[in-house]
Design a protein around this motif. Sequence first.
Motif, mmCIF file in Angstrom:
data_model
loop_
_atom_site.group_PDB
_atom_site.id
_atom_site.type_symbol
_atom_site.label_atom_id
_atom_site.label_comp_id
_atom_site.label_asym_id
_atom_site.label_seq_id
_atom_site.Cartn_x
_atom_site.Cartn_y
_atom_site.Cartn_z
ATOM 1 N N ARG A 46 0.732 -0.962 0.195
ATOM 2 C CA ARG A 46 -0.035 0.167 -0.053
ATOM 3 C C ARG A 46 0.715 1.245 0.373
ATOM 4 N NH1 ARG A 46 -3.159 0.649 5.010
ATOM 5 N NH2 ARG A 46 -0.622 1.234 5.843
ATOM 6 N N LEU A 47 0.878 2.116 -0.808
ATOM 7 C CA LEU A 47 1.080 3.817 -0.700
ATOM 8 C C LEU A 47 -0.061 3.907 -0.141
ATOM 9 C CD1 LEU A 47 3.281 4.797 -3.704
ATOM 10 C CD2 LEU A 47 2.066 6.268 -2.122
ATOM 11 N N GLN A 48 0.755 5.443 0.411
ATOM 12 C CA GLN A 48 -0.134 6.043 1.638
ATOM 13 C C GLN A 48 0.793 7.479 0.648
ATOM 14 O OE1 GLN A 48 -0.632 4.747 5.672
ATOM 15 N NE2 GLN A 48 -2.513 4.313 4.823
ATOM 16 N N ILE A 49 -0.380 8.765 0.826
ATOM 17 C CA ILE A 49 0.766 10.041 1.213
ATOM 18 C C ILE A 49 0.223 10.856 2.613
ATOM 19 C CG2 ILE A 49 0.397 12.739 0.055
ATOM 20 C CD1 ILE A 49 -0.481 11.366 -2.784
ATOM 21 N N THR A 80 -1.796 -7.090 -14.433
ATOM 22 C CA THR A 80 -2.198 -7.018 -15.622
ATOM 23 C C THR A 80 -3.514 -6.544 -15.479
ATOM 24 O OG1 THR A 80 -1.916 -9.650 -15.842
ATOM 25 C CG2 THR A 80 -3.740 -9.232 -16.627
ATOM 26 N N LYS A 81 -4.720 -6.357 -14.154
ATOM 27 C CA LYS A 81 -5.272 -5.720 -13.882
ATOM 28 C C LYS A 81 -4.726 -4.038 -13.499
ATOM 29 C CE LYS A 81 -8.502 -9.018 -12.361
ATOM 30 N NZ LYS A 81 -9.258 -9.424 -11.260
ATOM 31 N N GLN A 82 -4.855 -3.051 -14.462
ATOM 32 C CA GLN A 82 -5.261 -1.870 -14.578
ATOM 33 C C GLN A 82 -3.351 -1.638 -13.858
ATOM 34 O OE1 GLN A 82 -7.785 -0.234 -11.498
ATOM 35 N NE2 GLN A 82 -8.624 0.294 -12.884
ATOM 36 N N PRO A 83 -2.540 -1.890 -15.355
ATOM 37 C CA PRO A 83 -1.329 -1.192 -15.097
ATOM 38 C C PRO A 83 -0.473 -0.184 -14.955
ATOM 39 C CG PRO A 83 -1.486 -1.976 -17.067
ATOM 40 C CD PRO A 83 -2.822 -2.444 -16.393
ATOM 41 N N ILE A 84 -1.592 0.593 -14.564
ATOM 42 C CA ILE A 84 -1.238 2.000 -14.477
ATOM 43 C C ILE A 84 -2.508 2.871 -14.014
ATOM 44 C CG2 ILE A 84 -1.453 4.559 -15.593
ATOM 45 C CD1 ILE A 84 -0.135 3.050 -18.314
ATOM 46 N N THR A 85 -2.649 2.788 -12.604
ATOM 47 C CA THR A 85 -3.558 3.614 -11.626
ATOM 48 C C THR A 85 -3.173 5.179 -11.433
ATOM 49 O OG1 THR A 85 -2.624 2.652 -10.173
ATOM 50 C CG2 THR A 85 -3.879 1.286 -10.843
ATOM 51 N N TYR A 86 -4.384 5.642 -10.972
ATOM 52 C CA TYR A 86 -4.576 6.803 -10.895
ATOM 53 C C TYR A 86 -5.503 6.807 -9.421
ATOM 54 C CZ TYR A 86 -3.622 8.123 -15.334
ATOM 55 O OH TYR A 86 -2.207 8.208 -17.337
ATOM 56 N N GLN A 87 -5.368 8.847 -8.877
ATOM 57 C CA GLN A 87 -5.577 9.011 -7.771
ATOM 58 C C GLN A 87 -5.763 10.751 -7.904
ATOM 59 O OE1 GLN A 87 -7.877 7.893 -5.649
ATOM 60 N NE2 GLN A 87 -7.596 5.419 -6.009
ATOM 61 N N GLY A 88 -7.036 11.085 -8.710
ATOM 62 C CA GLY A 88 -6.833 12.568 -8.091
ATOM 63 C C GLY A 88 -8.388 13.883 -6.734
ATOM 64 N N ARG A 89 -7.321 14.293 -6.538
ATOM 65 C CA ARG A 89 -8.262 15.248 -6.040
ATOM 66 C C ARG A 89 -8.301 16.839 -6.309
ATOM 67 N NH1 ARG A 89 -8.678 12.183 0.152
ATOM 68 N NH2 ARG A 89 -9.198 10.201 -0.828
ATOM 69 N N TYR A 115 -3.006 3.649 -3.889
ATOM 70 C CA TYR A 115 -2.543 2.653 -3.883
ATOM 71 C C TYR A 115 -2.074 1.790 -3.174
ATOM 72 C CZ TYR A 115 0.828 -0.534 -6.227
ATOM 73 O OH TYR A 115 1.384 -2.322 -6.721
ATOM 74 N N LEU A 116 -2.668 0.714 -3.780
ATOM 75 C CA LEU A 116 -3.170 -0.975 -2.910
ATOM 76 C C LEU A 116 -3.523 -1.911 -3.861
ATOM 77 C CD1 LEU A 116 -3.858 -2.398 -0.152
ATOM 78 C CD2 LEU A 116 -5.964 -2.245 -0.864
ATOM 79 N N ARG A 117 -2.364 -2.992 -3.995
ATOM 80 C CA ARG A 117 -2.281 -3.887 -4.708
ATOM 81 C C ARG A 117 -1.653 -5.795 -3.065
ATOM 82 N NH1 ARG A 117 -3.611 -4.841 -9.369
ATOM 83 N NH2 ARG A 117 -2.386 -2.830 -10.723
ATOM 84 N N GLU A 118 -3.020 -6.337 -4.085
ATOM 85 C CA GLU A 118 -3.168 -7.595 -2.684
ATOM 86 C C GLU A 118 -2.299 -8.778 -4.360
ATOM 87 O OE1 GLU A 118 -6.046 -6.946 0.423
ATOM 88 O OE2 GLU A 118 -6.851 -6.761 -1.221
ATOM 89 N N GLY A 119 -2.310 -9.905 -3.255
ATOM 90 C CA GLY A 119 -2.050 -10.992 -4.477
ATOM 91 C C GLY A 119 -0.923 -11.133 -4.352
ATOM 92 N N GLU A 120 -0.339 -11.000 -5.907
ATOM 93 C CA GLU A 120 1.246 -11.099 -6.470
ATOM 94 C C GLU A 120 0.833 -9.938 -6.290
ATOM 95 O OE1 GLU A 120 2.987 -11.724 -10.793
ATOM 96 O OE2 GLU A 120 0.802 -12.426 -10.680
ATOM 97 N N LEU A 121 3.007 -9.579 -6.220
ATOM 98 C CA LEU A 121 3.639 -8.322 -6.029
ATOM 99 C C LEU A 121 3.933 -8.331 -7.130
ATOM 100 C CD1 LEU A 121 4.765 -8.624 -2.692
ATOM 101 C CD2 LEU A 121 2.914 -7.289 -2.650
ATOM 102 N N PRO A 122 4.113 -6.758 -8.055
ATOM 103 C CA PRO A 122 4.697 -5.928 -9.075
ATOM 104 C C PRO A 122 6.325 -6.396 -9.028
ATOM 105 C CG PRO A 122 4.294 -4.338 -7.422
ATOM 106 C CD PRO A 122 3.430 -5.142 -6.634
ATOM 107 N N ARG A 123 7.639 -6.924 -10.175
ATOM 108 C CA ARG A 123 8.329 -6.352 -10.093
ATOM 109 C C ARG A 123 9.296 -5.705 -9.683
ATOM 110 N NH1 ARG A 123 10.532 -9.717 -15.490
ATOM 111 N NH2 ARG A 123 12.066 -9.682 -13.754
#
Length: 238
Positions: A46-49, A80-89, A115-123
């Motif tokens: 997980r990534l948090q600002i 595989t699912k959403q290889p590029i994710t965005y958030q904005g406010r 950002y939150l990724r569960e299961g397989e972790l990215p390289r």
Amino acid sequence: MTTMSGTHLFRPNLVQTVTEDDLPRLSLATRRITRRALPAKATAIRLQIRSIQIMRGLDGWLGMSAHGVLVISSVVDGMTKQPITYQGRPYLNVHDGDFVPIGPVGDPDAVYNVYLREGELPRTLAFSLLVLRSNAGIRDLGNVIGAAMADERYKSLAETLSTAVTAASPVYGTVLQVAQGSISLIADHLKAKPDDQLGYYQVNYTNQFDSLGVGRHPAKARSIAVDKIRLAYQLDAS
């Protein structure tokens, strides 16, 4: 620099990265610290600002004050699912010296999950943050993000990213280019101008060499100076 997404009108004020290409230039002690992977049992990241402070650029700009700021984040991991994710406010009534009220009740010590990724972790994981001065009131960033992700340029970036991260030797330079392309794409859909840029930060972490950046950033200070803003964030794994 030009990529499949067009010319990058927005350029990072600060880029931080550690990859295998950097290791020969690092001291042996530093190499031991950075050359590590997350434990195999880790299944989520997980990534948090933690904080964004606007140091200057809002009050008295061109003889007037801006309405507020737009905070746009992009995380590129090539999964595989959403290889590029965005958030904005959008945030209104922010002035020079203020902390952006990123918490649910405007608490500067609260956090903003991007950002939150569960299961397989990215390289690899590339995090970009763009803070823009806003003079048009609140924008519907949800629709902007949706339009960007439906854009053919997004699909091209995602395909290029997938090729780069699934190779036997991942092409981290391409990952960084895709990360910049992802921000350019959002800025294009926002019709944002480079003059509105208050701060643009980009960092790339790998699992093999630096544990996907797990920890607080900065580790020994309150925040990182990025042009007209100061930033603090953290990554957690479990």
